[in-house]
Design a protein around this motif. Structure first.
Motif, PDB file in Angstrom:
ATOM      1  N   SER A  19      16.944 129.906  87.656  1.00 33.38           N
ATOM      2  CA  SER A  19      17.033 128.917  86.584  1.00 33.38           C
ATOM      3  C   SER A  19      18.281 128.075  86.773  1.00 33.38           C
ATOM      4  CB  SER A  19      17.086 129.612  85.212  1.00 33.38           C
ATOM      5  OG  SER A  19      15.945 130.396  84.992  1.00 33.38           O
ATOM      6  N   LEU A  20      18.207 126.861  86.283  1.00 30.75           N
ATOM      7  CA  LEU A  20      19.401 126.007  86.258  1.00 30.75           C
ATOM      8  C   LEU A  20      19.455 125.309  84.913  1.00 30.75           C
ATOM      9  CD1 LEU A  20      18.430 122.805  86.891  1.00 30.75           C
ATOM     10  CD2 LEU A  20      18.071 123.803  89.116  1.00 30.75           C
ATOM     11  N   ALA A  21      20.625 124.770  84.580  1.00 31.87           N
ATOM     12  CA  ALA A  21      20.811 124.234  83.229  1.00 31.87           C
ATOM     13  C   ALA A  21      21.849 123.125  83.216  1.00 31.87           C
ATOM     14  CB  ALA A  21      21.243 125.351  82.277  1.00 31.87           C
ATOM     15  N   SER A  22      21.779 122.333  82.149  1.00 31.23           N
ATOM     16  CA  SER A  22      22.859 121.389  81.825  1.00 31.23           C
ATOM     17  C   SER A  22      23.157 121.534  80.340  1.00 31.23           C
ATOM     18  CB  SER A  22      22.451 119.946  82.152  1.00 31.23           C
ATOM     19  OG  SER A  22      21.406 119.505  81.299  1.00 31.23           O
ATOM     20  N   TRP A  23      24.424 121.351  80.004  1.00 27.16           N
ATOM     21  CA  TRP A  23      24.818 121.493  78.590  1.00 27.16           C
ATOM     22  C   TRP A  23      26.018 120.609  78.306  1.00 27.16           C
ATOM     23  CZ3 TRP A  23      26.751 126.598  75.847  1.00 27.16           C
ATOM     24  CH2 TRP A  23      26.668 126.422  74.454  1.00 27.16           C
ATOM     25  N   ASN A  24      25.844 119.696  77.370  1.00 28.08           N
ATOM     26  CA  ASN A  24      26.963 118.904  76.867  1.00 28.08           C
ATOM     27  C   ASN A  24      27.632 119.719  75.769  1.00 28.08           C
ATOM     28  OD1 ASN A  24      28.675 117.154  75.481  1.00 28.08           O
ATOM     29  ND2 ASN A  24      27.372 115.370  75.851  1.00 28.08           N
ATOM     30  N   ILE A  25      28.737 120.344  76.124  1.00 27.51           N
ATOM     31  CA  ILE A  25      29.418 121.223  75.167  1.00 27.51           C
ATOM     32  C   ILE A  25      30.693 120.591  74.626  1.00 27.51           C
ATOM     33  CG2 ILE A  25      30.788 122.486  76.852  1.00 27.51           C
ATOM     34  CD1 ILE A  25      30.033 125.061  75.245  1.00 27.51           C
ATOM     35  N   LYS A  26      30.980 119.351  75.070  1.00 25.98           N
ATOM     36  CA  LYS A  26      32.052 118.512  74.513  1.00 25.98           C
ATOM     37  C   LYS A  26      33.399 119.237  74.504  1.00 25.98           C
ATOM     38  CE  LYS A  26      32.677 114.965  70.988  1.00 25.98           C
ATOM     39  NZ  LYS A  26      32.151 114.381  69.731  1.00 25.98           N
ATOM     40  N   GLY A  27      33.901 119.431  75.703  1.00 27.19           N
ATOM     41  CA  GLY A  27      35.219 120.051  75.844  1.00 27.19           C
ATOM     42  C   GLY A  27      35.104 121.493  76.281  1.00 27.19           C
ATOM     43  N   LEU A  28      35.833 121.836  77.333  1.00 28.75           N
ATOM     44  CA  LEU A  28      35.731 123.195  77.877  1.00 28.75           C
ATOM     45  C   LEU A  28      37.098 123.863  77.957  1.00 28.75           C
ATOM     46  CD1 LEU A  28      33.326 124.876  78.895  1.00 28.75           C
ATOM     47  CD2 LEU A  28      33.881 124.140  81.214  1.00 28.75           C
ATOM     48  N   ASN A  29      38.097 123.287  77.298  1.00 28.94           N
ATOM     49  CA  ASN A  29      39.440 123.865  77.357  1.00 28.94           C
ATOM     50  C   ASN A  29      39.588 125.089  76.462  1.00 28.94           C
ATOM     51  OD1 ASN A  29      40.920 121.890  79.113  1.00 28.94           O
ATOM     52  ND2 ASN A  29      40.203 120.473  77.533  1.00 28.94           N
ATOM     53  N   ARG A  30      38.796 125.151  75.392  1.00 31.42           N
ATOM     54  CA  ARG A  30      38.912 126.261  74.446  1.00 31.42           C
ATOM     55  C   ARG A  30      38.207 127.502  74.967  1.00 31.42           C
ATOM     56  NH1 ARG A  30      36.370 124.134  69.141  1.00 31.42           N
ATOM     57  NH2 ARG A  30      36.832 126.291  68.498  1.00 31.42           N
ATOM     58  N   THR A  31      38.845 128.664  74.761  1.00 26.00           N
ATOM     59  CA  THR A  31      38.274 129.933  75.213  1.00 26.00           C
ATOM     60  C   THR A  31      36.921 130.198  74.584  1.00 26.00           C
ATOM     61  OG1 THR A  31      40.491 130.854  75.528  1.00 26.00           O
ATOM     62  CG2 THR A  31      38.673 132.422  75.362  1.00 26.00           C
ATOM     63  N   LEU A  32      36.762 129.818  73.310  1.00 21.88           N
ATOM     64  CA  LEU A  32      35.499 130.041  72.620  1.00 21.88           C
ATOM     65  C   LEU A  32      34.342 129.359  73.336  1.00 21.88           C
ATOM     66  CD1 LEU A  32      33.861 131.036  70.183  1.00 21.88           C
ATOM     67  CD2 LEU A  32      34.541 128.950  68.979  1.00 21.88           C
ATOM     68  N   LYS A  33      34.553 128.120  73.775  1.00 25.47           N
ATOM     69  CA  LYS A  33      33.477 127.396  74.454  1.00 25.47           C
ATOM     70  C   LYS A  33      33.254 127.930  75.862  1.00 25.47           C
ATOM     71  CE  LYS A  33      33.462 123.230  71.690  1.00 25.47           C
ATOM     72  NZ  LYS A  33      33.260 121.771  71.661  1.00 25.47           N
ATOM     73  N   GLN A  34      34.297 128.372  76.518  1.00 22.29           N
ATOM     74  CA  GLN A  34      34.130 128.993  77.832  1.00 22.29           C
ATOM     75  C   GLN A  34      33.281 130.251  77.724  1.00 22.29           C
ATOM     76  OE1 GLN A  34      38.125 129.647  79.259  1.00 22.29           O
ATOM     77  NE2 GLN A  34      38.652 127.474  79.131  1.00 22.29           N
ATOM     78  N   ASP A  35      33.535 131.044  76.684  1.00 22.90           N
ATOM     79  CA  ASP A  35      32.757 132.265  76.472  1.00 22.90           C
ATOM     80  C   ASP A  35      31.293 131.951  76.181  1.00 22.90           C
ATOM     81  OD1 ASP A  35      35.025 133.755  76.860  1.00 22.90           O
ATOM     82  OD2 ASP A  35      35.428 134.075  74.721  1.00 22.90           O
ATOM     83  N   GLU A  36      31.039 130.875  75.442  1.00 21.57           N
ATOM     84  CA  GLU A  36      29.660 130.507  75.125  1.00 21.57           C
ATOM     85  C   GLU A  36      28.900 130.074  76.377  1.00 21.57           C
ATOM     86  OE1 GLU A  36      27.534 130.547  72.365  1.00 21.57           O
ATOM     87  OE2 GLU A  36      29.098 131.991  71.847  1.00 21.57           O
ATOM     88  N   VAL A  37      29.581 129.355  77.258  1.00 24.46           N
ATOM     89  CA  VAL A  37      28.931 128.964  78.517  1.00 24.46           C
ATOM     90  C   VAL A  37      28.581 130.201  79.333  1.00 24.46           C
ATOM     91  CG1 VAL A  37      29.211 127.749  80.712  1.00 24.46           C
ATOM     92  CG2 VAL A  37      30.012 126.690  78.593  1.00 24.46           C
ATOM     93  N   ARG A  38      29.509 131.154  79.402  1.00 27.68           N
ATOM     94  CA  ARG A  38      29.232 132.390  80.121  1.00 27.68           C
ATOM     95  C   ARG A  38      28.030 133.106  79.504  1.00 27.68           C
ATOM     96  NH1 ARG A  38      29.877 133.171  84.813  1.00 27.68           N
ATOM     97  NH2 ARG A  38      29.393 135.347  84.380  1.00 27.68           N
ATOM     98  N   GLN A  39      27.927 133.072  78.187  1.00 30.85           N
ATOM     99  CA  GLN A  39      26.815 133.724  77.507  1.00 30.85           C
ATOM    100  C   GLN A  39      25.487 133.078  77.899  1.00 30.85           C
ATOM    101  OE1 GLN A  39      27.234 136.417  75.696  1.00 30.85           O
ATOM    102  NE2 GLN A  39      25.113 136.670  75.011  1.00 30.85           N
ATOM    103  N   VAL A  40      25.450 131.746  77.928  1.00 25.85           N
ATOM    104  CA  VAL A  40      24.232 131.031  78.305  1.00 25.85           C
ATOM    105  C   VAL A  40      23.868 131.327  79.759  1.00 25.85           C
ATOM    106  CG1 VAL A  40      23.272 128.728  78.727  1.00 25.85           C
ATOM    107  CG2 VAL A  40      24.468 129.214  76.588  1.00 25.85           C
ATOM    108  N   VAL A  41      24.862 131.382  80.625  1.00 26.02           N
ATOM    109  CA  VAL A  41      24.627 131.701  82.040  1.00 26.02           C
ATOM    110  C   VAL A  41      23.998 133.082  82.178  1.00 26.02           C
ATOM    111  CG1 VAL A  41      25.765 132.233  84.244  1.00 26.02           C
ATOM    112  CG2 VAL A  41      26.412 130.187  82.964  1.00 26.02           C
TER     113      VAL A  41
END
Length: 355
Positions: A19-41
């Motif tokens: 599978s592959l994906a794209s996600w506009n998560i609007k900023g990746l500097n925050r740890t919370l958003k980094q964790d969410e990307v890892r969760q989706v992966v």
């Protein structure tokens, strides 16, 4: 009625290739958003993931990518964006090989090769600009890239920042505006279409203020005819926004399972026998069908004996000798096997469902 030739393999169970994906998560500097990307992966077993509108500064890029993509390789459109990277792309080198073909401030064009079977296709990750005049540069770029792709497989995914159809806006525009027409012309020129999808229809959620929130479908995954024909079971899932205002877009590729030896073939034999017996019911005087039916009956009986022997060995007990065909183990084993091997329907050579 055309029968499946004896000995010819029937459609196999399809399993997930990658599978592959794209996600506009609007900023990746925050740890919370980094964790969410890892969760989706992790949840979607991604092998390729594009992060859009990352807003990551060059001094932090390596650190952020190591946290998000871990051991994956990654790249970005670094030198083309004045205010932080608009697109960051990571991929699992154990599953796919990826080569960057071209890039701009609004797109990253790559070629992806699946390491297991060497299937390859072109892929364009898109993060379109906000202004119609800026997006016109992207539409022209895609028209040029069409000539690079030529007759090869091509899929595009990302945030196109404009609705394509009237039903893609929750409030419903009064008519197709000029910006939408520009997008429609681009889609027609490069000859792509939406890949079959499920999940959310509206992929962007303007945070509501009172009752004035707007939902739009800005994120899409589109492929050319060659791509859709090559991967007929490919599908898209638009997942909930979570902590972003955009939905993650997941492209899932199914593929046929490997041709590994099976412990028994009673399911295929049963379907073949059903098919020939239905044909014989319609044509009772057909001597050829009667001969075929006798052959299929023998093959089905042999397959059932093989199945019973397999279950007996697997359980390491001799419940078959006691003719105990009603044990819980037997039924659970059969249910698991039937669930894994379930065939929704059988089609003839013309693609018509056989009844």
């Amino acid at each position: 009625m055309k029968l499946t030739p004896r000995g010819q393999a029937l459609p196999q169970t399809r399993v997930l290739m990658f599978s592959l994906a794209s996600w506009n998560i609007k900023g990746l500097n925050r740890t919370l958003k980094q964790d969410e990307v890892r969760q989706v992966v992790n949840e979607n077993h991604l092998s390729v993931c594009a992060i859009l509108e990352s807003h990551v500064e060059i001094s932090s890029l390596a650190s952020v990518c190591s946290k998000v993509f871990r051991s994956w390789d990654w790249t970005s459109n670094t030198n083309l964006c004045p205010k932080g990277f608009r697109i960051i792309l990571g991929w699992n080198m154990d599953v796919v090989s990826l080569m960057v073909i071209a890039q701009s401030s609004q797109a990253l064009h790559v070629k992806i090769i699946h390491n297991a079977n060497n299937d390859s296709f072109y892929c364009s990750f898109i993060y379109a600009g906000n202004a119609p005049s800026v997006r016109r540069h992207l539409w022209s770029e895609l028209d040029v890239h069409k000539h690079v792709v030529r007759n090869s497989l091509w899929v595009l995914l990302g945030d196109f920042n404009i609705a394509l159809n009237m039903e893609d806006v929750s409030t419903g525009p009064a008519s197709i505006n000029a910006a939408m027409n520009d997008f429609k012309d681009c889609v027609a020129n490069i000859k792509v279409m939406d890949v079959n999808c499920s999940g959310l229809h509206y992929t962007w959620n303007q945070k509501p203020k009172g009752r004035h929130g707007i939902l739009k479908k800005l994120d899409r995954i589109m492929g050319n005819l060659g791509f859709v024909d090559k991967f007929p079971g490919v599908h898209v899932v638009f997942q909930p926004y979570r902590i972003s205002d955009h939905a993650p877009a997941i492209l899932k590729f199914p593929t046929l399972v490997d041709n590994k030896p099976k412990p028994f073939k009673s399911l295929n034999s049963r379907i073949e026998l059903d098919e020939v017996q239905k044909a014989l019911d319609k044509h009772p005087d057909d001597i050829y069908l009667r001969d075929e039916e006798a052959i299929y009956v023998q093959e089905f009986s042999d397959a059932k004996l093989d199945e019973e022997q397999f279950l007996k060995q697997k359980a390491k007990v001799y419940w078959l000798e006691a003719e105990d065909a009603n044990t819980a183990y037997f039924h659970k084993t059969i249910k698991r096997k039937n669930h894994r091997s379930h065939i929704m329907n059988v089609l003839n050579s013309s693609g018509v469902e056989v009844t």
